[in-house]
Design a protein around this motif. Structure first.
Motif, PDB file in Angstrom:
ATOM      1  N   ILE A  98      37.224  46.278  47.257  1.00  0.00           N
ATOM      2  CA  ILE A  98      36.975  46.386  48.696  1.00  0.00           C
ATOM      3  C   ILE A  98      36.833  45.016  49.337  1.00  0.00           C
ATOM      4  O   ILE A  98      37.321  44.761  50.435  1.00  0.00           O
ATOM      5  CB  ILE A  98      35.719  47.244  48.959  1.00  0.00           C
ATOM      6  N   MET A  99      36.152  44.121  48.623  1.00  0.00           N
ATOM      7  CA  MET A  99      35.959  42.792  49.202  1.00  0.00           C
ATOM      8  C   MET A  99      37.185  41.917  49.031  1.00  0.00           C
ATOM      9  O   MET A  99      37.224  40.809  49.535  1.00  0.00           O
ATOM     10  CB  MET A  99      34.779  42.099  48.538  1.00  0.00           C
ATOM     11  N   ASN A 100      38.164  42.398  48.279  1.00  0.00           N
ATOM     12  CA  ASN A 100      39.334  41.573  47.987  1.00  0.00           C
ATOM     13  C   ASN A 100      38.866  40.274  47.345  1.00  0.00           C
ATOM     14  O   ASN A 100      39.191  39.173  47.769  1.00  0.00           O
ATOM     15  CB  ASN A 100      40.081  41.299  49.292  1.00  0.00           C
ATOM     16  N   ASN A 108      30.809  50.133  39.929  1.00  0.00           N
ATOM     17  CA  ASN A 108      30.351  49.487  41.161  1.00  0.00           C
ATOM     18  C   ASN A 108      31.040  48.153  41.347  1.00  0.00           C
ATOM     19  O   ASN A 108      31.459  47.799  42.448  1.00  0.00           O
ATOM     20  CB  ASN A 108      28.843  49.271  41.109  1.00  0.00           C
ATOM     21  N   PHE A 109      31.125  47.411  40.248  1.00  0.00           N
ATOM     22  CA  PHE A 109      31.774  46.110  40.323  1.00  0.00           C
ATOM     23  C   PHE A 109      33.232  46.274  40.706  1.00  0.00           C
ATOM     24  O   PHE A 109      33.746  45.555  41.545  1.00  0.00           O
ATOM     25  CB  PHE A 109      31.673  45.384  38.981  1.00  0.00           C
ATOM     26  N   LYS A 110      33.888  47.246  40.055  1.00  0.00           N
ATOM     27  CA  LYS A 110      35.313  47.454  40.341  1.00  0.00           C
ATOM     28  C   LYS A 110      35.517  47.778  41.817  1.00  0.00           C
ATOM     29  O   LYS A 110      36.381  47.208  42.490  1.00  0.00           O
ATOM     30  CB  LYS A 110      35.854  48.596  39.480  1.00  0.00           C
ATOM     31  N   ASN A 111      34.696  48.695  42.318  1.00  0.00           N
ATOM     32  CA  ASN A 111      34.797  49.074  43.732  1.00  0.00           C
ATOM     33  C   ASN A 111      34.586  47.883  44.645  1.00  0.00           C
ATOM     34  O   ASN A 111      35.375  47.630  45.557  1.00  0.00           O
ATOM     35  CB  ASN A 111      33.746  50.138  44.061  1.00  0.00           C
ATOM     36  N   ALA A 112      33.487  47.177  44.386  1.00  0.00           N
ATOM     37  CA  ALA A 112      33.156  46.054  45.264  1.00  0.00           C
ATOM     38  C   ALA A 112      34.243  44.994  45.192  1.00  0.00           C
ATOM     39  O   ALA A 112      34.627  44.420  46.210  1.00  0.00           O
ATOM     40  CB  ALA A 112      31.807  45.459  44.871  1.00  0.00           C
ATOM     41  N   TRP A 118      38.881  38.112  44.703  1.00  0.00           N
ATOM     42  CA  TRP A 118      39.400  36.830  44.199  1.00  0.00           C
ATOM     43  C   TRP A 118      40.004  36.000  45.318  1.00  0.00           C
ATOM     44  O   TRP A 118      39.806  34.784  45.379  1.00  0.00           O
ATOM     45  CB  TRP A 118      40.396  37.070  43.065  1.00  0.00           C
ATOM     46  N   ASP A 119      40.731  36.663  46.225  1.00  0.00           N
ATOM     47  CA  ASP A 119      41.256  35.954  47.390  1.00  0.00           C
ATOM     48  C   ASP A 119      40.121  35.358  48.210  1.00  0.00           C
ATOM     49  O   ASP A 119      40.160  34.198  48.612  1.00  0.00           O
ATOM     50  CB  ASP A 119      42.039  36.922  48.299  1.00  0.00           C
ATOM     51  N   THR A 120      39.130  36.219  48.455  1.00  0.00           N
ATOM     52  CA  THR A 120      37.995  35.778  49.250  1.00  0.00           C
ATOM     53  C   THR A 120      37.306  34.586  48.615  1.00  0.00           C
ATOM     54  O   THR A 120      36.957  33.620  49.291  1.00  0.00           O
ATOM     55  CB  THR A 120      36.995  36.927  49.397  1.00  0.00           C
ATOM     56  N   LEU A 121      37.141  34.677  47.307  1.00  0.00           N
ATOM     57  CA  LEU A 121      36.471  33.604  46.585  1.00  0.00           C
ATOM     58  C   LEU A 121      37.236  32.299  46.769  1.00  0.00           C
ATOM     59  O   LEU A 121      36.657  31.256  47.085  1.00  0.00           O
ATOM     60  CB  LEU A 121      36.384  33.961  45.097  1.00  0.00           C
ATOM     61  N   PHE A 122      38.542  32.394  46.613  1.00  0.00           N
ATOM     62  CA  PHE A 122      39.366  31.189  46.759  1.00  0.00           C
ATOM     63  C   PHE A 122      39.252  30.626  48.170  1.00  0.00           C
ATOM     64  O   PHE A 122      39.034  29.424  48.357  1.00  0.00           O
ATOM     65  CB  PHE A 122      40.828  31.524  46.428  1.00  0.00           C
ATOM     66  N   ASN A 123      39.373  31.521  49.175  1.00  0.00           N
ATOM     67  CA  ASN A 123      39.284  31.067  50.563  1.00  0.00           C
ATOM     68  C   ASN A 123      37.953  30.410  50.857  1.00  0.00           C
ATOM     69  O   ASN A 123      37.890  29.375  51.516  1.00  0.00           O
ATOM     70  CB  ASN A 123      39.449  32.247  51.527  1.00  0.00           C
ATOM     71  N   SER A 139      39.810  37.440  61.302  1.00  0.00           N
ATOM     72  CA  SER A 139      40.569  38.223  60.335  1.00  0.00           C
ATOM     73  C   SER A 139      40.656  37.569  58.962  1.00  0.00           C
ATOM     74  O   SER A 139      41.022  38.216  57.996  1.00  0.00           O
ATOM     75  CB  SER A 139      41.978  38.485  60.864  1.00  0.00           C
ATOM     76  N   SER A 140      40.319  36.287  58.872  1.00  0.00           N
ATOM     77  CA  SER A 140      40.436  35.640  57.572  1.00  0.00           C
ATOM     78  C   SER A 140      39.396  36.173  56.604  1.00  0.00           C
ATOM     79  O   SER A 140      38.349  36.654  57.008  1.00  0.00           O
ATOM     80  CB  SER A 140      40.236  34.137  57.704  1.00  0.00           C
ATOM     81  N   ASN A 141      39.720  36.072  55.331  1.00  0.00           N
ATOM     82  CA  ASN A 141      38.784  36.528  54.322  1.00  0.00           C
ATOM     83  C   ASN A 141      37.979  35.368  53.793  1.00  0.00           C
ATOM     84  O   ASN A 141      38.460  34.596  52.993  1.00  0.00           O
ATOM     85  CB  ASN A 141      39.537  37.156  53.151  1.00  0.00           C
ATOM     86  N   VAL A 142      36.761  35.256  54.228  1.00  0.00           N
ATOM     87  CA  VAL A 142      35.832  34.402  53.511  1.00  0.00           C
ATOM     88  C   VAL A 142      34.606  35.237  53.215  1.00  0.00           C
ATOM     89  O   VAL A 142      34.437  36.327  53.772  1.00  0.00           O
ATOM     90  CB  VAL A 142      35.427  33.128  54.290  1.00  0.00           C
TER      91      VAL A 142
END
Lengths: 313, 305
Positions: A73-75, A66-70, A77-82, A246-249
């Motif tokens: 899908i959520m991308n 589940n963690f791997k999928n999420a 690490w990028d999202t976290l950084f943004n 469109s940005s990932n946050v």
């Protein structure tokens, strides 16, 4: 004899109160923690456990799928950084600009500052929905009152960038900024005037007094505003989903998570809605995990600082 | 003109004049933002609400239509009426519950007991969790729903408890309305707990500023803890009840279904006029609630001065 009985009664009373208190607190704590515990339990469950009648909390088969999928899908690490960048940036700017305005409203009075403070109260009271559409149009064709078209010949589209957040937070008009100005004003009002006068007599100008004496003293208020601003910006879906398409946050990712999930997982593996919901829960858990980790470290400042901010009068 | 400048020049050199100058300097970023990002949008929204807006190749075409949008929102639109009344009712029902609950919890959290700091940490957790997007997604979680179903069927005593309580209270002659209010509150306990994080924080901070001497004096005179609460704690925190009430009401903006309706009317159907009219109606009705409740509560508020 009577005294002994009285003491016994007193003891019983005290004991029963602390027992009731314990039950109450334990129960309510469970109510608060329930969604998180639920999510943790769901996140480590194997899909086969979903239909198993004997599994309620503790799964039979553990899995990290589940963690791997999420994560993918959520991308994540990028999202976290943004998200960190966005929330951190707006928090810093908002705190700075609100502190300035708050100090001015509290101590540097001038003609009409009371009227302007009424304006601050108005920004607190007006629901953000009311101004959202004109704001949106304004930012899509941003002209700054006609100055930008004069220079470049056309308006700028600020949507889908961090500019709306930067501009509103630099000018202390971001999410709930009125509240932060209010907190700072109340706090600076509570600092004795004598301190400023002493600084003035020692030769400090108004600017020096503020930056060297008042700001360090305002640490509790700064912490409070910092925390609130960071958390609310992190979770905010209202402005974020409108300004950033469109940005990932984190919050845009979360609100598009159900859709992305059914897109990615729905076609390849089983399109079982329970399974999708399971991954969604894992995604929510991942989104709030950084906040919870930060919270564990800073929560003890929460009460301390709110107590000293003078919101309480 | 010269005179004014001269006066300005004179006053800059004095401490007071400097203060005014710095004051204007410090306020100016906020003032800019206030004008560009608040006042102009607010007025534009008011203008939108009175006009019919059509997007064309030359941009927006606005025609003045008077109160047509407001009339449409209130009489033609099928959802707005209902949702507005619903969210107003929600506010009216929840605010007293949240305030009473958070005051109660704040009093408890102020007492000394084992594990107090842990408990405090848990009770402030909703400040983080119950906001924005997490809340909306939480309500759509299927797994959670199923588990709750399971729990409810497994623990029939749960539902029975509330039912029993209701019967006992009705037998005791409590007003039926109050009974259903209270049992309803028990049913919505998560909603109430999750919305009262900040309020608990504010009350707790307020209680801690009350000087302990007052309590000591009361204790010497023979006051019980119960009496001390009603005669000391409650009056001392009463200004905060007002603060918390205002906060609770403005906090309800983001979770109100009216907000979603306004946004979808504006951004999905591109009916900006109708959407702005709805937003203004929402704003006005919230203001009404705020004014009425502030009027009644501020009469009871106790100020030390």
């Amino acid at each position: 004899m009577r005294l002994a009985r009285f003491l016994k009664l007193y003891k019983i009373k005290r004991f029963s109160w602390s027992f009731i208190r314990f039950v109450l607190i334990a129960g309510l704590s469970f109510v608060i923690l329930y969604p998180i515990l639920q999510k943790i339990s769901t996140a480590i469950k194997h899909p086969s456990d979903l239909y198993s009648p004997i599994v309620v909390w503790i799964p039979e088969n553990y899995t990290l799928d589940n963690f791997k999928n999420a994560l993918s899908i959520m991308n994540y690490w990028d999202t976290l950084f943004n998200t960190f960048a966005l929330a951190g940036l707006t928090t810093l700017l908002t705190t700075a600009s609100c502190a300035l305005a708050g100090y001015a409203f509290a101590r540097l009075r001038f003609k009409g500052s009371k009227v302007l403070f009424a304006g601050v109260i108005l920004t607190i009271l007006v629901p953000p929905t009311t101004i959202l559409i004109p704001m949106y149009m304004n930012l899509r064709e941003f002209s700054l009152g006609g100055i930008i078209p004069l220079l470049t010949g056309r308006t700028v589209n600020l949507l889908d960038s961090y500019w709306p957040f930067i501009l509103t937070s630099i000018t202390a008009n971001s999410l709930k900024a009125g509240l932060y100005i209010f907190i700072f004003t109340q706090f600076f009002r509570g600092i004795p005037k004598v301190i400023e006068e002493a600084a003035y007599i020692d030769g400090a100008g108004v600017g020096t007094t503020f930056f060297r004496i008042m700001l360090p003293n305002a640490f509790p208020a700064i912490v409070t505003v910092f925390l609130f601003s960071f958390v609310w910006q992190w979770n905010d879906s209202f402005y974020t989903t409108t300004y950033l398409t469109s940005s990932n946050v984190m919050s845009t990712q979360l609100s598009s998570l159900p859709y992305n999930l059914s897109n990615v997982l729905g076609n390849t593996t089983n399109s079982d809605p329970f399974y999708l919901s399971m991954v969604q829960d894992t995604g929510i858990l991942l989104a709030i995990l950084p906040l919870i980790i930060i919270y564990i470290f800073v929560q003890r400042y929460f009460v301390q600082s709110v107590e000293r901010t003078g919101i309480v009068g | 003109m010269m005179n004014v400048l001269k006066k300005m020049g004179m006053s800059i050199r004095t401490y007071e004049g400097q203060k005014v100058l710095w004051g204007i300097l410090f306020v100016s970023p906020w003032l800019l933002g206030f004008v560009f990002f608040f006042l102009i949008p607010l007025l534009t929204s008011l203008q939108y609400s009175f006009s019919n807006i059509e997007a064309s190749s030359e941009g927006l075409q606005m025609t003045f239509v008077g109160f047509a949008n407001f009339i449409e929102a209130l009489t033609v639109n099928t959802n707005f009426n209902r949702q507005l009344i619903e969210s107003m009712m929600d506010i009216v029902i929840n605010v007293p519950l949240i305030i009473i609950f958070s005051l109660f919890i704040a009093v408890i959290l102020n007492q000394k007991f084992f594990g107090r700091s842990l408990t405090r940490a848990i009770f402030f957790l909703p400040v983080i969790l119950a906001s924005g997007v997490i809340l909306t997604l939480e309500s759509t979680s299927l797994v959670q729903e199923i588990n709750q179903q399971n729990a409810a069927s497994g623990g029939l005593a749960n539902a029975l408890g509330a039912f029993e309580l209701e019967r006992i209270m009705l037998r005791a002659g409590v007003n039926e309305f109050i009974v259903s209010y209270l049992t309803g509150a028990v049913g919505r306990i998560y909603e109430i707990v999750s919305q009262s994080g900040v309020q608990i924080l504010i009350f707790l901070a307020g209680i801690q500023t009350i000087s302990p001497q007052i309590y000591e004096a009361a204790k010497m005179e023979g006051a019980t803890g119960y009496e001390a609460f009603w005669k000391i704690t409650l009056p001392m925190v009463s200004p905060l009840i007002l603060v918390n009430m205002v906060y609770t009401i403005i906090d309800s903006f983001t979770r109100s279904p009216v907000t979603d309706l306004i946004l979808s009317t504006g951004f999905d159907n591109f009916n900006f006029g109708l959407s702005s009219a709805m937003a203004w109606l929402y704003f006005v009705s919230i203001m009404l609630i705020l004014l009425i409740s502030t009027y009644f509560i501020s009469k009871k508020v106790f100020y030390q001065e």
